[in-house]
Design a protein around this motif. Structure first.
Motif, PDB file in Angstrom:
ATOM      1  N   GLU A 199      46.405 102.962 -99.231  1.00  0.00           N
ATOM      2  CA  GLU A 199      47.355 103.628 -98.343  1.00  0.00           C
ATOM      3  C   GLU A 199      48.071 102.571 -97.521  1.00  0.00           C
ATOM      4  OE1 GLU A 199      46.994 106.993 -94.817  1.00  0.00           O
ATOM      5  OE2 GLU A 199      45.213 106.298 -95.882  1.00  0.00           O
ATOM      6  N   ILE A 200      49.379 102.753 -97.286  1.00  0.00           N
ATOM      7  CA  ILE A 200      50.078 101.834 -96.403  1.00  0.00           C
ATOM      8  C   ILE A 200      50.706 102.648 -95.298  1.00  0.00           C
ATOM      9  CG2 ILE A 200      51.953 100.156 -96.202  1.00  0.00           C
ATOM     10  CD1 ILE A 200      51.492  99.362 -99.048  1.00  0.00           C
ATOM     11  N   LYS A 201      50.276 102.336 -94.030  1.00  0.00           N
ATOM     12  CA  LYS A 201      50.920 103.040 -92.926  1.00  0.00           C
ATOM     13  C   LYS A 201      51.437 101.982 -91.967  1.00  0.00           C
ATOM     14  CE  LYS A 201      46.364 104.435 -91.890  1.00  0.00           C
ATOM     15  NZ  LYS A 201      45.338 105.169 -91.238  1.00  0.00           N
ATOM     16  N   GLY A 202      52.744 101.738 -92.070  1.00  0.00           N
ATOM     17  CA  GLY A 202      53.398 100.757 -91.204  1.00  0.00           C
ATOM     18  C   GLY A 202      52.804  99.364 -91.377  1.00  0.00           C
ATOM     19  N   LYS A 230      52.950  99.397-102.535  1.00  0.00           N
ATOM     20  CA  LYS A 230      52.634 100.813-102.735  1.00  0.00           C
ATOM     21  C   LYS A 230      51.167 101.004-103.092  1.00  0.00           C
ATOM     22  CE  LYS A 230      54.227 100.729-107.546  1.00  0.00           C
ATOM     23  NZ  LYS A 230      54.553  99.305-107.676  1.00  0.00           N
ATOM     24  N   ASP A 267      40.859  97.349 -93.315  1.00  0.00           N
ATOM     25  CA  ASP A 267      42.247  97.386 -92.860  1.00  0.00           C
ATOM     26  C   ASP A 267      42.864  96.000 -93.002  1.00  0.00           C
ATOM     27  OD1 ASP A 267      41.806  99.963 -92.083  1.00  0.00           O
ATOM     28  OD2 ASP A 267      41.171  99.378 -90.055  1.00  0.00           O
TER      29      ASP A 267
END
Ligand SMILES: Nc1ncnc2c1ncn2[C@@H]1O[C@H](COP(=O)(O)OP(=O)(O)OP(=O)(O)O)[C@@H](O)[C@H]1O
Ligand SMILES: [Mg+2]
Lengths: 368, 548
Positions: free
Chosen positions: A256-259, A281, A273
């Protein structure tokens, strides 16, 4: 060359899509784009055979680029013969002329430039004093120590006041202490004289301590061009991360990539993390890189909610100023942690089970 | 360090002074090393040092005159060589004995040819006189036999001059007729040498010659006629007391002969020789004999530098006989030309060899070495084929129209031929040292020079060339010294104008057999080479010569 000074913000040396092949089958230099500004100290760093010397030789004029342009002060130099380029050069084996004295060696570039005797003598003397070798003018190169020869080679490359000096592993033959001393001397001189320097080495400490900018070479390409601190702390790909400094790597898949945060699932299933650098992606394979000194096993120093990993201590090495602890983390037996030798520092014992973690920005998700 | 602990010298573990035990250990090492090179050392000594020493000796050695004509040489001391008259009677009397002995021993022709080098024509005088020299002796013999027939018998002479013990043994040996055993070696009777010096000496020579031949015993061999000449001379000068001092011999026979000799006219030796050959009256012949009578002579050396030693000291030879100086100069000059052309042609090749890719360089190296795999004679003869007037090169030039058929170039049997062929033959000796030196010059020097602003030429001339000088030195010395002593090639392609001094040396060694002159020429050549070597060392420095 004086007229070139005007365009001072333009790049002084420029490689523009340069390619080089010796045999017509393999490209030794694949696509080199590099610009060096006036007064800059640029180091070319890379493993053996990566094409560093070749680039230097193309710049000096001893090899011709198969494709692309090399510009000096805005002018293409492909068709200028070496002796008209006015580039000072220090060779790996110094190449001091054995049949001339030190002073004659230094006078040589001035003589071929038809500089008058008195002027010449003054310049030679100044150059010798500059490298603190004033008393050695009458000696033959064979009567000098390695470090002294090195200084003479440096003085000879500088005596005709070139604006650009190339050095190909000039300190390769010296012992550690002398090396460090000369590193300092060279940077000091380059800085004081304001000359542009292209320096080749495969010693990363040398590169880190001396340079304004470092170009990391591999496989005929520049992998990253950056100032030393940036190169060390923010490597752009896993080659640079591996090549510069010590580095721990863990293999995994992006979930997952969040910011600014990417969650990576390591191969043994644990989640961590990271800072996404070369990944875009979910589902991509990645190589996660953490510097040994950024690993934390003091939980109080970690951010709340940060992922941690279980580790087993395999080895503890006392190194004086630091401790070096080898751990088994996520199936990797070579995970190294370095801690400062401070009074309150924990000393781990082999076999101990601990938990480790790090700040997300210190853990970089790079290409696999 | 030990001085601070104990006063004495440092000692090894077993108590011997350290210096001594070190010296012993080193000596053992040296001996072992010496043993390793001993075969080579002996080989060099025998095949190199010894011949050179022998050559140097031969170039001054001149014992043949005083060995063959010992009495004459002594008698000649009183003769004034500057006078226009041949020597007087005493010299001819001495010559009578010497010359007859020489003819008996067949040495007179050897001496004749030796003196002929100095005075052409003298050898025929010696050869001709040899045929009738014993006429003189025979006339004395007739006189003695006339006095007493016993003089004809070998036994009389053996009894007179032989030691008693020897005589008994020799007689017994002769009677036994045991031909496997040798006759006992002759021993001169005590005292007879004082009473009759010339005869005793002559008899001893006679005895030695007879016993060396070994066919007949002394007591059976007819005495040489010269013995009578000598005896007559001895009896003329001997005092009666001296003869009386001889005991145990037939003194009566001697006394009788002495009286008879005293009663006759003195023999005219000079006339006798003049009767044999008018040449003995020639003052020049005598001057030559006198000039060359010392045991050592500078004559060969003088000859080798176109001088001669006459009655009035050393003087230059007549112009038509001056050949050696010219030859020496030509040899030097042409060797230098050959060295220079080898350098000119070899330098670029060596440079290529040192700087090409190794596969190409190997091929080139084979081409350079190829001449070594063919015989020298074949190569030289090939040049004959190429260079002669009807040869390949002339044919091509004529065919191209560059040269008129009538005016074909003369490229062989002259200096051009020698220089061309020798340059070709010696080229590898220039290329190899040059190559091995150039191989050690890293290419980065040239690059460094260019990066410092030198043009290609300056970089070569100021940086590369000085570093290749040791190779030039080594190659030049090698080629020069080889060419100075070369003789096969000049002999074949040199004609008369392109030959070297070595050809002359070879001629004297194998054709004229004047070894002394050949040795003198060789010694001068050696000296010149050493001198050049010395000069070279002073100018270039022999440390600057490198073979790799
Ligand atoms: N003259 C040449 N001919 C053919 N190939 C060459 C030549 N010089 C270099 N190469 C090849 O080009 C590649 C790059 O060589 P280069 O000398 O530029 O490497 P480098 O980065 O300087 O290495 P090092 O750190 O060992 O000096 C190598 O694979 C080498 O084999
Ligand atoms: Mg290199």
């Amino acid at each position: 060359m004086t007229d070139a000074r005007t365009g001072s913000d333009a790049a002084f040396v420029e490689f523009d899509h340069v390619q080089k092949s010796y045999d017509g089958e393999n490209l030794v230099v694949k696509d080199l784009n590099l610009s060096i500004s006036r007064g800059e100290f640029l180091t070319m760093l890379g493993p053996s055979g990566s094409g560093k010397t070749t680039c230097l030789m193309m710049l000096a004029g001893f090899e011709t680029a198969t494709h692309g342009d090399i510009r000096l002060g805005g002018r293409p130099i492909n068709n200028i013969p070496p002796h008209k380029r006015g580039i000072g050069m220090v060779f790996q084996n110094y190449a001091l002329f054995p049949h001339m004295t030190v002073a004659e060696n230094l006078a040589f570039p001035l003589e071929v430039r038809k500089i008058g005797k008195s002027d010449r003598d003054a310049k030679v003397k100044r150059a010798l004093d500059m490298v603190q070798m004033g008393a050695f003018g009458g000696r033959r190169p064979a009567q000098l120590s390695g470090g002294q020869q090195q200084r003479i080679a440096l003085a000879r490359a500088l005596v005709f006041e070139p604006e650009l000096v190339l050095m190909d592993e000039p300190l390769g033959a010296l012992d550690k202490q002398l090396r460090e001393h000369m590193q300092f001397e060279i940077t000091r001189l380059a800085h004081n004289l304001g000359i542009t320097t292209v320096y080749v080495t495969h010693d990363q400490t040398e590169a880190l301590t001396m340079s304004d900018n470092i170009a990391v070479f591999d496989d005929g390409r520049i992998q990253q061009l950056a100032p030393p601190a940036k190169l060390y702390e923010e490597p752009q790909n896993s080659f640079v991360a591996q090549f510069i400094g010590e580095n721990n790597t863990l293999l995994g898949t992006v979930r997952e990539i969040k910011g600014e945060i990417a969650v990576v699932q390591l191969d043994d299933g644990e989640l961590i993390d990271c800072k996404p650098v070369n990944v875009s992606k979910p589902g991509e394979r990645t190589r996660v890189s953490i510097r040994p000194e950024r690993v934390e096993f003091n939980k109080s120093r970690l951010q709340a909610g940060a992922h941690t990993l279980n580790a087993e201590v395999l080895e503890f090495i006392y190194m004086g100023d630091i401790f070096r602890t080898r751990l088994r983390v996520a199936g990797n037996d070579d995970f190294v942690v370095k801690t400062r030798n401070a009074p309150d520092q924990v000393r781990l014992t082999p076999g101990q089970q601990i938990e480790i973690g790090w700040l997300p920005q210190d853990c970089r998700a790079l290409d696999a | 360090m030990s001085e601070t602990i104990e006063a004495g010298p440092m000692r090894a573990a077993d108590g011997t002074p350290l210096k001594k035990s070190l010296a012993r250990a080193l000596r053992r090492q040296k001996l072992r090393a010496l043993a390793l090179i001993a075969p080579l050392l002996i080989f060099i000594l025998v095949t190199f040092i010894a011949p050179i020493a022998d050559m140097l000796f031969r170039s001054v050695e001149n014992q043949i005159v005083s060995d063959t004509l010992p009495r004459t040489v002594v008698a000649l001391k009183d003769w004034d060589a500057a006078s226009d008259e041949a020597p007087g009677e005493p010299v001819f009397a001495a010559l009578a004995v010497d010359f007859q002995i020489a003819t008996e021993l067949k040495n007179h022709t050897k001496l004749g040819s030796r003196l002929n080098y100095e005075d052409p024509g003298i050898s025929s005088l010696f050869r001709k006189s040899g045929r009738s020299a014993d006429d003189i002796g025979k006339s004395f013999m007739d006189r003695f036999v006339g006095i007493d027939a016993a003089w004809k018998k070998p036994e009389t002479w053996a009894a007179l001059f032989g030691d008693d013990v020897w005589l008994a043994d020799a007689t017994a040996w002769a009677d036994a007729k045991d031909k496997d055993a040798r006759e006992p070696a002759f021993k001169l009777r005590d005292g007879v040498g004082d009473a009759l010096p010339a005869t005793a000496e002559t008899y001893r020579t006679f005895a030695r010659a007879v016993q060396a031949e070994g066919r007949k015993g002394l007591v059976e061999t007819k005495p040489w006629p010269v013995l009578f000449t000598a005896l007559s001379q001895d009896l003329t000068s001997a005092t009666p007391e001296a003869l009386a001092a001889l005991t145990d011999v037939d003194t009566a026979l001697l006394q009788q002969a002495a009286t008879a000799v005293a009663g006759t006219e003195p023999f005219a030796y000079r006339d006798a020789f003049l009767a044999i050959d008018k040449g003995w009256g020639d003052v020049d012949a005598w001057r030559t004999i006198r000039a060359y009578s010392p045991r050592y002579t500078p004559g060969y050396f003088l000859n080798a530098i176109d001088l001669e030693k006459g009655a009035d000291g050393i003087s230059a030879r007549p112009d038509d006989q001056k050949i050696y100086i010219k030859l020496f100069i030509r040899t030097m000059w042409m060797s230098m030309l050959i060295t220079f052309s080898c350098l000119l042609l070899g330098y670029p090749v060596a440079w290529l060899l040192a700087n090409l890719r190794s596969s190409t360089a190997n091929l080139l190296m084979i081409l350079v070495l190829l001449p070594f795999w063919t015989s020298l004679l074949v190569r030289t003869s090939a040049w004959k084929v190429l260079l002669q007037q009807q040869g390949v090169i002339n044919d091509i030039l004529v065919w191209l129209g560059l040269v008129d058929d009538g005016n074909r170039l003369i490229m062989i049997n002259n200096q051009f031929g020698t220089i061309t062929a020798m340059t070709h033959i010696l080229l590898p000796f220039m290329i190899l040292p040059l190559y091995s030196v150039m191989k050690t010059i890293p290419p980065s020097y040239l690059r460094a020079a260019k990066s410092l602003g030198a043009t290609n030429w300056t970089a070569f001339w100021r940086v590369y060339f000085p570093q290749s000088v040791p190779g030039i030195g080594a190659g030049s010395i090698l080629v020069f010294i080889l060419s100075i002593g070369y003789y096969i090639t000049p002999e074949i392609v040199g004609g008369t104008q392109g030959v070297f001094i070595s050809n002359r040396i070879a001629y004297h060694i194998s054709t004229s057999l004047n070894w002394g002159l050949a040795a003198a020429l060789g010694a001068i050549l050696l000296a010149v080479v050493l001198l050049l070597y010395y000069v070279y060392d002073k100018i270039v420095g022999i440390d600057n010569v490198k073979l790799g």
